[in-house]
Write an enzyme that holds these catalytic residues in place. Structure first.
Site, PDB file in Angstrom:
ATOM      1  N   GLU A   1      40.896  36.463  46.967  1.00 41.79           N
ATOM      2  CA  GLU A   1      42.141  36.084  46.207  1.00 41.79           C
ATOM      3  C   GLU A   1      42.764  36.154  47.816  1.00 41.79           C
ATOM      4  O   GLU A   1      42.235  36.794  48.499  1.00 41.79           O
ATOM      5  CB  GLU A   1      42.338  36.826  45.622  1.00 41.79           C
ATOM      6  CG  GLU A   1      42.652  36.974  43.600  1.00 41.79           C
ATOM      7  CD  GLU A   1      42.487  38.301  43.317  1.00 41.79           C
ATOM      8  OE1 GLU A   1      43.806  39.007  43.254  1.00 41.79           O
ATOM      9  OE2 GLU A   1      42.381  38.271  42.012  1.00 41.79           O
TER      10      GLU A   1
ATOM     11  N   GLU B   1      37.930  43.861  42.025  1.00 40.51           N
ATOM     12  CA  GLU B   1      39.008  45.154  42.692  1.00 40.51           C
ATOM     13  C   GLU B   1      38.214  46.222  41.736  1.00 40.51           C
ATOM     14  O   GLU B   1      39.089  47.184  41.058  1.00 40.51           O
ATOM     15  CB  GLU B   1      40.395  44.639  42.549  1.00 40.51           C
ATOM     16  CG  GLU B   1      40.516  43.847  43.416  1.00 40.51           C
ATOM     17  CD  GLU B   1      41.563  43.267  43.463  1.00 40.51           C
ATOM     18  OE1 GLU B   1      42.557  43.870  43.010  1.00 40.51           O
ATOM     19  OE2 GLU B   1      42.437  42.142  44.559  1.00 40.51           O
TER      20      GLU B   1
HETATM   21  C1  GCO Z   1      45.073  42.163  42.523  1.00 44.48           C
HETATM   22  C2  GCO Z   1      44.300  41.334  41.594  1.00 44.48           C
HETATM   23  C3  GCO Z   1      45.221  40.052  40.917  1.00 44.48           C
HETATM   24  C4  GCO Z   1      46.726  40.567  40.957  1.00 44.48           C
HETATM   25  C5  GCO Z   1      46.990  39.372  42.646  1.00 44.48           C
HETATM   26  C6  GCO Z   1      48.143  39.561  42.759  1.00 44.48           C
HETATM   27  O1  GCO Z   1      44.553  41.566  43.405  1.00 44.48           O
HETATM   28  O2  GCO Z   1      45.540  42.618  41.349  1.00 44.48           O
HETATM   29  O3  GCO Z   1      42.986  41.220  41.394  1.00 44.48           O
HETATM   30  O4  GCO Z   1      44.955  40.586  39.348  1.00 44.48           O
HETATM   31  O5  GCO Z   1      47.773  39.667  40.329  1.00 44.48           O
HETATM   32  O6  GCO Z   1      46.031  40.487  43.478  1.00 44.48           O
HETATM   33  O7  GCO Z   1      48.940  41.268  42.775  1.00 44.48           O
END
Ligand code: GCO
Length: 450
Positions: free
Chosen positions: A355, A163
Site C-alpha cells: 500500500e 497490519e
Molecule cells: C490501513 C489499511 C487501509 C487504509 C489505508 C489508508 O493502513 O489502515 O491497510 O485499509 O485504508 O492504509 O489509511
C-alpha cells in the site's frame, strides 16, 4: 536500470471498505458491521453497509482496472461472507463472489494478490474471545483452507494479514477500530501472539493446499525512518529507529516481523515487556516462523531521524507549514527509498509495496472531471524514490497503490478519498480521476515517464 520488466504495477482495496452488501446473500456479521452501529465511533455515523457496492459492481470495477492497465490487484476476502460463523458451514454464495471476481481479473490480464484478513473478523468468533482465544489460530487456518481450496488454481500471491499493528492495537488497545475494545497491555501481547500463530498456521495451510506454487507474504505497517543526512551515523540512527522498541506500545516493526521471519521476539521488546509477556507454548515460535516469499509493507510516510550521542537517535520534527495530506500525514517521498532498503537489509526478502497513496480533497469539477494534481505529484515523488531503491539493488516485486477507488476509510468514514477512481456514494457512479489516466501511462511505460 529502472523498474524490472515483470514489475507488478497494481492497486489495492479491502473487502469491508468497498464491498457493501453487508447483510446480503448469507454473509455473517463482522466486527466492523457491529462497530458501525456504535454511536460516535465513525465519522457522521457512516457505515460500510453499502459503501461502493463493489459486490454488485465488481464487473464494472474490474473493467476500469483493465482500462487503467493494472497488472495486479490486491483484494481481501471477507471472512464472515464466506464463513458466516467464522468456522463450520460455508456460505457458497459468498465464496462464489470471490471465485467470479478472480475470473474477471484474470480475463482482464490482472493478477489477483489475495489478502486473507484485512480486518473484517467474524463477530461470532469475537463473541468466543476473538484473538484472545488461542483457538483463533486454528479458526484462521480453517478459513484459509476454504479459500485456498477454492482459489489457488488461479491465485498464486497470498498475504495472510494486513497490519497486525492496527487490528490489534487500534482495535483492542485504543479502541478506535473494530472491535472497539480497550484491553490491558499483557492481553494485547497475548492477542498479538495468537494473531502471529494464525499467520504461521495460514502459511502452512496455503503451502499444503495450494494447487499452483504459492508466493506468500504478509502486509504489516511499514514504519519507516528517513535519515536527516547521508552520513553513516544518521543512516545508522534511522535504521536503529526502525528496528528497535523503546516504548511499552504496539507501534513498531520488529515485534511482528521478527517472529515471522527469525522465529523469535526481539530482545529489546522482551526486556521492555518483561512483566507483560504472553504465554508462549513449546513449538509456537517454530509455527510462527514459516518460510516467506516476500516482505509486504504498507508505507505512507516516515519520520526524520538524526544521530544523537545520548540515545542513539532523535526524531526531528517537521518544520512549520510542511506539506501534509488530508489524513494529516506528512508528505515524505523518501519513505519509499529507505523503507524498502532497510526492510530488505534486515529481512532479506524481496519487497512488495502492498500500500502507498494519498487522501486528497477530490470532487467533481465544473467540467465533470476529477482533477487531482496533488495525487499525481505525490505519487511521482514517491515512485521516483522507489525507483532509486530498485536502482540501488533492492528487489522490489511490485507496487500496489492505495486505493483503486475511494472507499470507507474506517473511523473516518467517507471523509477521506484515496482512490484513483472517484466514487459518488449516492449514485454509485465511478469516474476515473486524472491520476488514473496518469497511472495508466506509468504502467504502459513501466515507470519510464516518472
Ligand atoms: C490501513 C489499511 C487501509 C487504509 C489505508 C489508508 O493502513 O489502515 O491497510 O485499509 O485504508 O492504509 O489509511
Amino acid at each position: 536500470m529502472s523498474f524490472p520488466k515483470n514489475f507488478v504495477w497494481g492497486a489495492s482495496a479491502a473487502s469491508y471498505q468497498i464491498e457493501g452488501a453487508a447483510f446480503e446473500d448469507g454473509k455473517g456479521l463482522s466486527v466492523w458491521d457491529m462497530m458501525c452501529r456504535w454511536q460516535g465511533k465513525i465519522f457522521q455515523g457512516q457505515t460500510g453497509n453499502t459503501s461502493c457496492d463493489h459486490y454488485h459492481h465488481y464487473l464494472e470495477d474490474v473493467k476500469l482496472m483493465g482500462e487503467i492497465g493494472l497488472k495486479g490487484y490486491r483484494l481481501s476476502i471477507s471472512w464472515p461472507r464466506v464463513l458466516p460463523e467464522g468456522i463450520g458451514g460455508v456460505n457458497h454464495k459468498g465464496l462464489a463472489f470471490y471465485d467470479q471476481l478472480v475470473d474477471a481479473l484474470l480475463e482482464n490480464g490482472i493478477a489477483p494478490w489475495v489478502t486473507l484478513f484485512h480486518w473484517d473478523f467474524p463477530y461470532a468468533l469475537f463473541c468466543r474471545g476473538g484473538w484472545l482465544n488461542r483457538d483463533s489460530a486454528d479458526w484462521f487456518a480453517e478459513y484459509t483452507a476454504v479459500i485456498v481450496d477454492k482459489l489457488s488454481d488461479r491465485v498464486a500471491h497470498w498475504m495472510t494479514q494486513n497490519e497486525p499493528q492496527c487490528f490489534i492495537g487500534l482495535g483492542h488497545y485504543d479502541g478506535c477500530h473494530a472491535p472497539g475494545i480497550q484491553l490491558d497491555f499483557p492481553e494485547i501481547l497475548q492477542a498479538t501472539h495468537h494473531a502471529l500463530l494464525a499467520h504461521g498456521k495460514a502459511v502452512q495451510t496455503i503451502r499444503a493446499h495450494a494447487k499452483t506454487v504459492p508466493l506468500i507474504g504478509a502486509a504489516p505497517v511499514g514504519i519507516v525512518a528517513i535519515p536527516v543526512s547521508d552520513s553513516t551515523d544518521d543512516i545508522g540512527a534511522a535504521r536503529q529507529n526502525m528496528f528497535s522498541i523503546t516504548k511499552k506500545h504496539y507501534w513498531n516493526n520488529t515485534w511482528y516481523a521478527d517472529p515471522m521471519i527469525f522465529g523469535n521476539y526481539p530482545h529489546d521488546g522482551l526486556k521492555l515487556f518483561e512483566k507483560d509477556l504472553p504465554q508462549i507454548k513449546a513449538g509456537d515460535m517454530e509455527t510462527i516462523c514459516q518460510p516467506l516469499d516476500f516482505y509486504g509493507a504498507n508505507i505512507y510516510h516516515a519520520e526524520t531521524v538524526q544521530a544523537d550521542n545520548k540515545n542513539g537517535y532523535q526524531i526531528i520534527p517537521q518544520p512549520d507549514g510542511y506539506p501534509i495530506t488530508t489524513m494529516d500525514w506528512p508528505v515524505t517521498p523518501e519513505a519509499l527509498y529507505w523503507g524498502p532498503k532497510f526492510f530488505y537489509e534486515r529481512y532479506q526478502l524481496p519487497i512488495a509495496i502492498t500500500e502507498n497513496g494519498v487522501a486528497n480533497m477530490d470532487w467533481i469539477h465544473l467540467d465533470g472531471k476529477v482533477h487531482d494534481p496533488q495525487r499525481i505529484d505525490f505519487l511521482t515523488r514517491y515512485l521516483r524514490a522507489l525507483r532509486r531503491a530498485v536502482e540501488y539493488g533492492v528487489p522490489v516485486l511490485g507496487y500496489f497503490l492505495w486505493s483503486i477507488m475511494d472507499n470507507f476509510e474506517w473511523s473516518h468514514g467517507y471523509k477521506r478519498r484515496f482512490g484513483l477512481i472517484y466514487v459518488d456514494y449516492q449514485t454509485k457512479k465511478r469516474i476515473l480521476k486524472d491520476s488514473a489516466h496518469w497511472y495508466r501511462n506509468v504502467i504502459v511505460s513501466n515507470g519510464g515517464n516518472l
